[in-house]
Design a protein around this motif. Structure first.
Motif, short mmCIF file in Angstrom:
data_model
loop_
_atom_site.label_atom_id
_atom_site.label_comp_id
_atom_site.label_asym_id
_atom_site.label_seq_id
_atom_site.Cartn_x
_atom_site.Cartn_y
_atom_site.Cartn_z
N GLU A 273 0.83 -1.20 0.00
CA GLU A 273 0.00 0.00 0.00
C GLU A 273 0.87 1.26 0.00
O GLU A 273 0.57 2.25 -0.68
CB GLU A 273 -0.92 0.02 1.23
CG GLU A 273 -1.90 -1.13 1.27
CD GLU A 273 -1.38 -2.32 2.08
OE1 GLU A 273 -2.19 -3.13 2.52
OE2 GLU A 273 -0.14 -2.41 2.23
N GLY A 274 1.96 1.22 0.78
CA GLY A 274 2.85 2.36 0.85
C GLY A 274 3.48 2.69 -0.50
O GLY A 274 3.63 3.86 -0.86
N VAL A 275 3.83 1.65 -1.25
CA VAL A 275 4.42 1.87 -2.57
C VAL A 275 3.41 2.51 -3.51
O VAL A 275 3.75 3.42 -4.29
CB VAL A 275 4.94 0.53 -3.15
CG1 VAL A 275 5.39 0.71 -4.59
CG2 VAL A 275 6.10 0.00 -2.31
N LEU A 276 2.16 2.06 -3.46
CA LEU A 276 1.11 2.65 -4.30
C LEU A 276 0.93 4.13 -3.98
O LEU A 276 0.88 4.98 -4.88
CB LEU A 276 -0.21 1.91 -4.10
CG LEU A 276 -0.26 0.45 -4.56
CD1 LEU A 276 -1.59 -0.18 -4.17
CD2 LEU A 276 -0.05 0.35 -6.06
N ILE A 277 0.88 4.45 -2.69
CA ILE A 277 0.71 5.85 -2.29
C ILE A 277 1.93 6.67 -2.67
O ILE A 277 1.83 7.77 -3.21
CB ILE A 277 0.45 5.93 -0.77
CG1 ILE A 277 -0.91 5.31 -0.43
CG2 ILE A 277 0.50 7.38 -0.29
CD1 ILE A 277 -1.18 5.21 1.05
#
Length: 339
Positions: A273-277
């Motif tokens: 999720e952090g990479v997407l954000i």
């Protein structure tokens, strides 16, 4: 700390269901339907943006897998971007292979190169490993610059793409963009939810403790390094196929390492999720403020430093802490088995 001896023998760790599992079908629909259909409804500029964003996302996720789980902090992943990019151009120009098929073949090159390079790097640790990866990337840049076979520092142009119409090129680019996200992000999620994901999580938390429990840390780090090299190379091949031109300065640019570090650190290391954000934040920032050049890069560096000091979990870490939402859940819980 909970006494693990008190856990009954018939309790086995299983992956917890995501709390926002309804988001996964939406993301899957975007990757499998929306992106491949863009040639029929989106403008050429929008499609170029999508290709670029998918490449940033893929490269960052591979770095996240490498550093966030393998504990291998690299500042030289651009070596594999350049190797795969040049492999694609050579396959097309020298051997007449269809560029869209050449992308899949080009991934073999960084995977093969990763084996001997890891043999050189595996004895290094921490900052020494990071410096070693940068030295290798610079070595490949200098080597490529002085090779007449690839036109040296002048670079190469992918003239084979002229045989395709604009619509055919758009279909190929968007299809590869969707495949790139599916392979790197979807593949990482599948890996982290498998039994190997449990070993990776243990290695991330404490490599020494994981090894004492039977995890082959050396072998697992080697496999992660090679997998990250292949995934990064795939992104590089897709990116430079879309650019239609490649040069040593661009392909082996340290900017790629900066992009990875910014996206993962700001979004949240050790989480998909952090990479997407982080990828969305970087892409939006680059579109809005990229024209300011050096000042813009300094601001990105300061933001990364502040996040690393005051919010080690990144934006997603703050959100998940206060909202309690998970999308790509890899957390294990104990469930009663039949034993």
């Amino acid at each position: 700390m909970r006494d693990t001896a008190a856990i009954p023998l018939n309790m086995t760790p299983t992956v917890a269901q995501p709390r926002a599992i309804w988001i996964l079908p939406i993301l899957g629909f975007i990757v499998l339907v929306v992106i491949p259909s863009m040639p029929w409804w989106a403008s050429p500029g929008t499609m170029r943006w999508m290709v670029e964003l998918s490449c940033y996302l893929a490269v960052a996720q591979m770095w996240n897998l490498l550093a966030g789980y393998g504990g291998l902090v690299s500042v030289g992943q651009q070596a594999f971007i350049g190797i795969a990019g040049y492999a694609l151009f050579i396959l097309s120009i020298r051997f007449g292979i269809n560029p869209f098929a050449g992308v899949a073949l080009a991934v073999i090159a960084p995977a093969l190169v990763a084996v001997p390079t890891y043999a050189l790097l595996h004895r290094l640790d921490g900052p020494y490993f990071a410096i070693g990866t940068w030295v290798i990337a610079e070595s490949f840049r200098l080597l490529t610059t002085n090779m007449d076979f690839v036109n040296g520092g002048a670079g190469l142009t992918l003239r084979a793409m002229t045989q395709f119409s604009a619509q055919e090129r758009a279909i190929g680019m968007t299809s590869w963009s969707a495949a790139l996200i599916l392979i790197t992000v979807g593949g990482s999620y599948w890996l982290l939810r498998s039994r190997y994901g449990l070993a990776l999580a243990a290695m991330r938390d404490n490599a020494i403790a994981a090894e004492s429990q039977g995890v082959n840390v050396k072998r697992l780090r080697f496999l992660i390094y090679v997998a990250a090299a292949a995934g990064t190379g795939l992104a590089g091949a897709v990116y430079y196929m879309a650019q239609l031109r490649i040069s040593p300065v661009a392909a082996y640019s340290p900017k790629w390492a900066s992009v990875c570090i910014f996206i993962v650190m700001v979004g949240g290391i050790g989480s998909i999720e952090g990479v997407l954000i982080g990828a969305l934040i970087y892409f939006a920032s680059d579109r809005l403020f990229g024209e300011y050049g050096t000042t813009y890069l300094i601001v990105l560096g300061i933001i990364t430093l502040l996040v690393a000091i005051f919010a080690r979990g990144g934006v997603w870490g703050v959100v998940s802490r206060y909202v309690g939402v998970s999308i790509f859940s890899t957390r294990r819980i104990f469930a009663r088995g039949d034993a």
